[in-house]
Design a protein around this motif. Sequence first.
Motif, PDB file in Angstrom:
ATOM      1  N   ALA A   1     -10.452   4.521  -0.961  1.00 49.46           N
ATOM      2  CA  ALA A   1     -11.006   4.932   0.334  1.00 49.46           C
ATOM      3  C   ALA A   1     -12.447   4.469   0.531  1.00 49.46           C
ATOM      4  O   ALA A   1     -12.953   4.468   1.654  1.00 49.46           O
ATOM      5  CB  ALA A   1     -10.928   6.448   0.473  1.00 49.46           C
TER       6      ALA A   1
ATOM      7  N   TYR B   1       0.851  -1.200   0.000  1.00 48.56           N
ATOM      8  CA  TYR B   1       0.000   0.000   0.000  1.00 48.56           C
ATOM      9  C   TYR B   1       0.879   1.239   0.000  1.00 48.56           C
ATOM     10  O   TYR B   1       1.836   1.313   0.764  1.00 48.56           O
ATOM     11  CB  TYR B   1      -0.897   0.009   1.245  1.00 48.56           C
TER      12      TYR B   1
ATOM     13  N   LEU C   1      -7.657   0.831   2.224  1.00 48.03           N
ATOM     14  CA  LEU C   1      -6.703   1.649   2.976  1.00 48.03           C
ATOM     15  C   LEU C   1      -6.027   0.858   4.093  1.00 48.03           C
ATOM     16  O   LEU C   1      -6.605  -0.082   4.658  1.00 48.03           O
ATOM     17  CB  LEU C   1      -7.410   2.856   3.608  1.00 48.03           C
TER      18      LEU C   1
ATOM     19  N   VAL D   1      -1.356   7.213   6.431  1.00 46.30           N
ATOM     20  CA  VAL D   1      -2.445   6.694   5.600  1.00 46.30           C
ATOM     21  C   VAL D   1      -1.888   6.173   4.270  1.00 46.30           C
ATOM     22  O   VAL D   1      -1.231   6.916   3.534  1.00 46.30           O
ATOM     23  CB  VAL D   1      -3.496   7.791   5.340  1.00 46.30           C
TER      24      VAL D   1
ATOM     25  N   VAL E   1     -10.638   0.537   6.230  1.00 45.65           N
ATOM     26  CA  VAL E   1      -9.288   0.602   6.781  1.00 45.65           C
ATOM     27  C   VAL E   1      -8.875  -0.687   7.473  1.00 45.65           C
ATOM     28  O   VAL E   1      -9.598  -1.204   8.328  1.00 45.65           O
ATOM     29  CB  VAL E   1      -9.159   1.770   7.792  1.00 45.65           C
TER      30      VAL E   1
ATOM     31  N   TRP F   1      -2.740   3.603   0.641  1.00 41.96           N
ATOM     32  CA  TRP F   1      -3.864   3.102  -0.168  1.00 41.96           C
ATOM     33  C   TRP F   1      -3.417   1.996  -1.115  1.00 41.96           C
ATOM     34  O   TRP F   1      -2.256   1.891  -1.490  1.00 41.96           O
ATOM     35  CB  TRP F   1      -4.546   4.229  -0.917  1.00 41.96           C
TER      36      TRP F   1
END
Length: 266
Positions: free
Chosen positions: A137, A90, A143, A123, A209, A125
């Motif tokens: 998202a 990610y 995420l 953060v 998440v 992705w």
Amino acid sequence: MTGQHCWGYGEEDGPSEWYRYFPIAQGNRQSPINIVASQAVFNPSLQPLVLSYDQCTSIDISNNGHSVMVEFDDNDDKTVINGGPLNDSYRLKQFHFHWGTQHNEGSEHTVDGKSYPCELHLVHWNAKSYPTFGEAAAASDGLVVLGVFLEIGEKHPGLDRLTDALYMVRFKGTKAQFNNFNPKCLLPSNLEYWTYPGSLTTPPLNESVTWIILKEPIKVSEKQMERFRKTLLFNGEEEEERMHMVNNFRPPQPLNGRKVQASFKC
């Protein structure tokens, strides 16, 4: 009030009111949570975390009216997190902070009911599966957020460059260039972690998440925390009111049967 502008951290627009505009606030996979260490399940198949931040390109620092944020160039796989509970890598998009007004409050996640003065969120992705950050998202596996607790202790040398830049983004809606910052300096030496499926902790509160919360906090000085509390404002420069940016955290949400896994034995 509509859209993303209808929320904040005050009495009338704070976390207890978010469900009015974002019904998912009452969903089954909301974050943050209180981590009960003794109830976390040790999973020996969890891999060590691999954080490839050495070639990251920080772009700017900004005040979005809710926190201070540092954004990164996320156009390639130079800056990624993998390993841990993840099947893919990610890309790092941004990091930001949540903090309170005093030593015993400010973090969003708590451990056995204990709150820290501040929590850092990095953060990331899933660029392998989704073409844009926005689409990631909104997806259940879109995420990954790495959470790091900050506690009061010695001055943190890596944080100084960031706290020195806060005056440039004092007001809501301001942005300044912020290059060559490697967030690796904000990580503890021990990368043991808890992980669970959750959500964004700010609206739109998407349940997208995978949370990875590091067990070991980093130490920062009281003076460094005061820079956050006294420099940054919730308001824009044109607004007459001056409200210091403090208590920008959401309290823990119900676990709703989710399992928290640990990469280590208690």
